[in-house]
Design a protein around this motif. Structure first.
Motif, mmCIF file in Angstrom:
data_model
loop_
_atom_site.group_PDB
_atom_site.id
_atom_site.type_symbol
_atom_site.label_atom_id
_atom_site.label_comp_id
_atom_site.label_asym_id
_atom_site.label_seq_id
_atom_site.Cartn_x
_atom_site.Cartn_y
_atom_site.Cartn_z
ATOM 1 N N ALA A 193 -6.272 -8.947 -1.609
ATOM 2 C CA ALA A 193 -5.855 -7.608 -2.031
ATOM 3 C C ALA A 193 -5.876 -7.450 -3.555
ATOM 4 O O ALA A 193 -6.243 -6.398 -4.070
ATOM 5 C CB ALA A 193 -4.465 -7.303 -1.480
ATOM 6 N N GLY A 194 -5.499 -8.520 -4.276
ATOM 7 C CA GLY A 194 -5.495 -8.456 -5.740
ATOM 8 C C GLY A 194 -6.904 -8.356 -6.300
ATOM 9 O O GLY A 194 -7.175 -7.570 -7.213
ATOM 10 N N TYR A 219 -13.103 5.795 -1.775
ATOM 11 C CA TYR A 219 -14.152 5.715 -2.796
ATOM 12 C C TYR A 219 -15.538 5.824 -2.189
ATOM 13 O O TYR A 219 -15.743 5.560 -1.014
ATOM 14 C CB TYR A 219 -14.084 4.368 -3.525
ATOM 15 C CG TYR A 219 -12.889 4.182 -4.394
ATOM 16 C CD1 TYR A 219 -12.859 4.685 -5.692
ATOM 17 C CD2 TYR A 219 -11.783 3.475 -3.927
ATOM 18 C CE1 TYR A 219 -11.759 4.483 -6.500
ATOM 19 C CE2 TYR A 219 -10.678 3.277 -4.735
ATOM 20 C CZ TYR A 219 -10.670 3.780 -6.018
ATOM 21 O OH TYR A 219 -9.586 3.570 -6.818
ATOM 22 N N MET A 230 -9.447 -7.182 -4.644
ATOM 23 C CA MET A 230 -9.957 -5.866 -4.252
ATOM 24 C C MET A 230 -9.467 -4.786 -5.210
ATOM 25 O O MET A 230 -10.244 -3.996 -5.726
ATOM 26 C CB MET A 230 -9.505 -5.558 -2.814
ATOM 27 C CG MET A 230 -9.921 -4.196 -2.300
ATOM 28 S SD MET A 230 -11.692 -3.902 -2.378
ATOM 29 C CE MET A 230 -12.269 -5.057 -1.158
ATOM 30 N N TYR A 231 -8.155 -4.779 -5.473
ATOM 31 C CA TYR A 231 -7.601 -3.752 -6.356
ATOM 32 C C TYR A 231 -8.201 -3.856 -7.762
ATOM 33 O O TYR A 231 -8.551 -2.843 -8.376
ATOM 34 C CB TYR A 231 -6.073 -3.852 -6.420
ATOM 35 C CG TYR A 231 -5.470 -2.744 -7.229
ATOM 36 C CD1 TYR A 231 -5.369 -1.464 -6.698
ATOM 37 C CD2 TYR A 231 -5.046 -2.951 -8.539
ATOM 38 C CE1 TYR A 231 -4.855 -0.422 -7.449
ATOM 39 C CE2 TYR A 231 -4.536 -1.918 -9.301
ATOM 40 C CZ TYR A 231 -4.438 -0.664 -8.750
ATOM 41 O OH TYR A 231 -3.943 0.374 -9.492
ATOM 42 N N HIS A 251 -11.729 3.281 1.974
ATOM 43 C CA HIS A 251 -10.619 2.916 1.087
ATOM 44 C C HIS A 251 -10.537 1.399 1.001
ATOM 45 O O HIS A 251 -11.233 0.688 1.739
ATOM 46 C CB HIS A 251 -9.308 3.552 1.544
ATOM 47 C CG HIS A 251 -8.925 3.232 2.946
ATOM 48 N ND1 HIS A 251 -8.411 2.012 3.298
ATOM 49 C CD2 HIS A 251 -8.980 3.967 4.076
ATOM 50 C CE1 HIS A 251 -8.163 2.012 4.589
ATOM 51 N NE2 HIS A 251 -8.508 3.181 5.096
ATOM 52 N N GLY A 252 -9.693 0.900 0.086
ATOM 53 C CA GLY A 252 -9.655 -0.528 -0.225
ATOM 54 C C GLY A 252 -9.542 -1.431 0.994
ATOM 55 O O GLY A 252 -10.340 -2.356 1.169
ATOM 56 N N TYR A 253 -8.551 -1.154 1.825
ATOM 57 C CA TYR A 253 -8.352 -2.027 2.983
ATOM 58 C C TYR A 253 -9.525 -1.911 3.953
ATOM 59 O O TYR A 253 -9.931 -2.902 4.574
ATOM 60 C CB TYR A 253 -7.035 -1.698 3.685
ATOM 61 C CG TYR A 253 -6.704 -2.668 4.782
ATOM 62 C CD1 TYR A 253 -6.515 -4.024 4.498
ATOM 63 C CD2 TYR A 253 -6.595 -2.243 6.113
ATOM 64 C CE1 TYR A 253 -6.231 -4.928 5.503
ATOM 65 C CE2 TYR A 253 -6.305 -3.148 7.120
ATOM 66 C CZ TYR A 253 -6.120 -4.488 6.814
ATOM 67 O OH TYR A 253 -5.844 -5.373 7.811
ATOM 68 N N SER A 273 -3.244 9.822 2.862
ATOM 69 C CA SER A 273 -1.934 9.171 2.952
ATOM 70 C C SER A 273 -1.781 8.030 1.931
ATOM 71 O O SER A 273 -1.661 6.874 2.268
ATOM 72 C CB SER A 273 -1.659 8.671 4.369
ATOM 73 O OG SER A 273 -2.699 7.865 4.847
ATOM 74 N N ARG A 274 -1.776 8.410 0.666
ATOM 75 C CA ARG A 274 -1.562 7.524 -0.480
ATOM 76 C C ARG A 274 -2.654 6.486 -0.684
ATOM 77 O O ARG A 274 -2.491 5.548 -1.447
ATOM 78 C CB ARG A 274 -0.194 6.842 -0.398
ATOM 79 C CG ARG A 274 0.917 7.864 -0.357
ATOM 80 C CD ARG A 274 2.262 7.401 0.129
ATOM 81 N NE ARG A 274 2.575 6.003 -0.032
ATOM 82 C CZ ARG A 274 3.491 5.534 -0.867
ATOM 83 N NH1 ARG A 274 4.127 6.351 -1.670
ATOM 84 N NH2 ARG A 274 3.778 4.277 -0.898
ATOM 85 N N LYS A 275 -3.772 6.641 0.023
ATOM 86 C CA LYS A 275 -4.871 5.703 -0.164
ATOM 87 C C LYS A 275 -6.051 6.438 -0.781
ATOM 88 O O LYS A 275 -6.386 7.541 -0.379
ATOM 89 C CB LYS A 275 -5.312 5.136 1.186
ATOM 90 C CG LYS A 275 -4.286 4.229 1.802
ATOM 91 C CD LYS A 275 -4.781 3.682 3.108
ATOM 92 C CE LYS A 275 -4.602 4.668 4.230
ATOM 93 N NZ LYS A 275 -4.740 4.066 5.562
ATOM 94 N N LYS A 276 -6.660 5.795 -1.783
ATOM 95 C CA LYS A 276 -7.824 6.413 -2.412
ATOM 96 C C LYS A 276 -9.076 6.031 -1.637
ATOM 97 O O LYS A 276 -9.283 4.869 -1.322
ATOM 98 C CB LYS A 276 -7.956 5.890 -3.844
ATOM 99 C CG LYS A 276 -7.512 6.863 -4.906
ATOM 100 C CD LYS A 276 -7.926 6.322 -6.256
ATOM 101 C CE LYS A 276 -7.201 7.038 -7.380
ATOM 102 N NZ LYS A 276 -7.424 6.393 -8.670
ATOM 103 N N MET A 333 -12.125 -4.237 2.825
ATOM 104 C CA MET A 333 -11.781 -5.625 3.156
ATOM 105 C C MET A 333 -12.132 -5.940 4.608
ATOM 106 O O MET A 333 -12.704 -6.988 4.912
ATOM 107 C CB MET A 333 -10.290 -5.868 2.898
ATOM 108 C CG MET A 333 -9.966 -6.033 1.416
ATOM 109 S SD MET A 333 -8.239 -5.729 1.025
ATOM 110 C CE MET A 333 -7.451 -7.135 1.747
#
Lengths: 108, 175
Positions: free
Chosen positions: A49-50, A77, A52-53, A29-31, A72-75, A34
């Motif tokens: 974060a911007g 990928y 990344m999104y 996931h995104g984080y 838990s609300r995280k996509k 990172m």
């Protein structure tokens, strides 16, 4: 998809896009991306974060990456076939840059 | 000394660094931001601790749960009602000043999203102008003046955003 079209449309990748793609060889996931990028570059690359999104939304829209789960609300990928091809083409481009640079500068 | 204060502070989408830096300066002087309201131009402060606090304005594309989770995990706190289209984030720091945009391409894309929104506004205004001229209201002069003024306003924003993007593309400004 035609190699030439992919090359023209996506290459060269930005540094952020490059690291996002290689990180998604495994589902993340995104984080997670990172953190992974920070780790493998010894803290040299910190993707905001911007940024990344923005990259994730664009790449999902372009079909380079696919959401595989939602935790838990995280996509979460993963690379798509198209993304894998683009990443391979970028590696070939970089390898050519590197080897030509070394040959021309007399260091091979 | 006064404990709380409310300050009006206008800002533009191509120059959010100004309001971000202003808030950071307020925090350095012990004025902690507690609330942002009135379409994000009124800022409430409480006199408290001296803090090193980075503020960032974001204009994301279609933010879902995913967006808010990503920022939260990266240590950013939301300072508005999460309605958008602008989102205000903050994060305390010690040494390295954090940023939400770390490359030029993403910044240009953020500006392009704003430009698209304003162009939509232009189209709506043109449609209203057409309506007013067809309907011929008794107060149509006033309405026309307002509509024309908003066109000027939109035009100004688009020009500024395009100039900002041009500077980013030619590396005159670095991220």
């Amino acid at each position: 998809m035609d190699t030439k079209i992919l090359q023209k449309k996506y290459l060269p990748l930005t540094e952020a896009a490059y690291y996002v793609l290689i990180s998604l060889n495994k589902p993340r996931h995104g984080y997670g991306i990172m953190q992974h990028v920070k780790e493998i570059t010894n803290g040299r690359i910190n993707i905001g974060a911007g940024t990344m999104y923005g990259n994730l939304s664009r790449m999902e829209k372009e079909g380079l990456i696919t959401p595989v789960a939602e935790e838990s609300r995280k996509k979460v990928y993963e690379l798509s076939e198209k993304g894998r091809t683009v990443q391979k083409l970028e590696l070939e481009r970089l390898e050519e840059l590197l080897s030509l640079g070394k040959t021309e500068m007399g260091d091979s | 000394m006064k404990e709380v204060k409310k300050v009006w502070h206008w800002w533009w989408g191509w120059n959010t660094q100004k309001v971000e830096n202003w808030l950071e300066e307020m925090e350095k002087n012990g004025w902690n931001l507690t609330k942002v309201d009135f379409a994000q131009v009124r800022f409430s402060f409480k006199n408290g601790k001296v803090r090193k606090m980075r503020y960032c304005w974001d204009y994301p594309a279609m933010p879902g749960d995913n967006y808010f989770e990503l920022f939260k995990e990266d240590g950013w706190e939301s300072m508005d009602n999460k309605m958008g289209p602008w989102f205000i984030w903050r994060k305390p720091y010690e040494n390295e000043r954090p940023n939400i945009y770390t490359d030029t391409k993403s910044l240009i894309e953020k500006n392009n999203r704003q430009i698209r929104t304003v162009i939509f506004g232009v189209l709506v205004t043109l449609f209203l102008i057409a309506l007013v001229s067809i309907a011929n209201f008794s107060f149509s002069k006033l309405i026309s003046a307002i509509l024309i003024l908003s066109m000027v306003f939109y035009g100004y924003i688009i020009v500024q955003l395009c100039q900002y993007n041009k500077k980013l593309k030619t590396n005159a400004i670095k991220c």
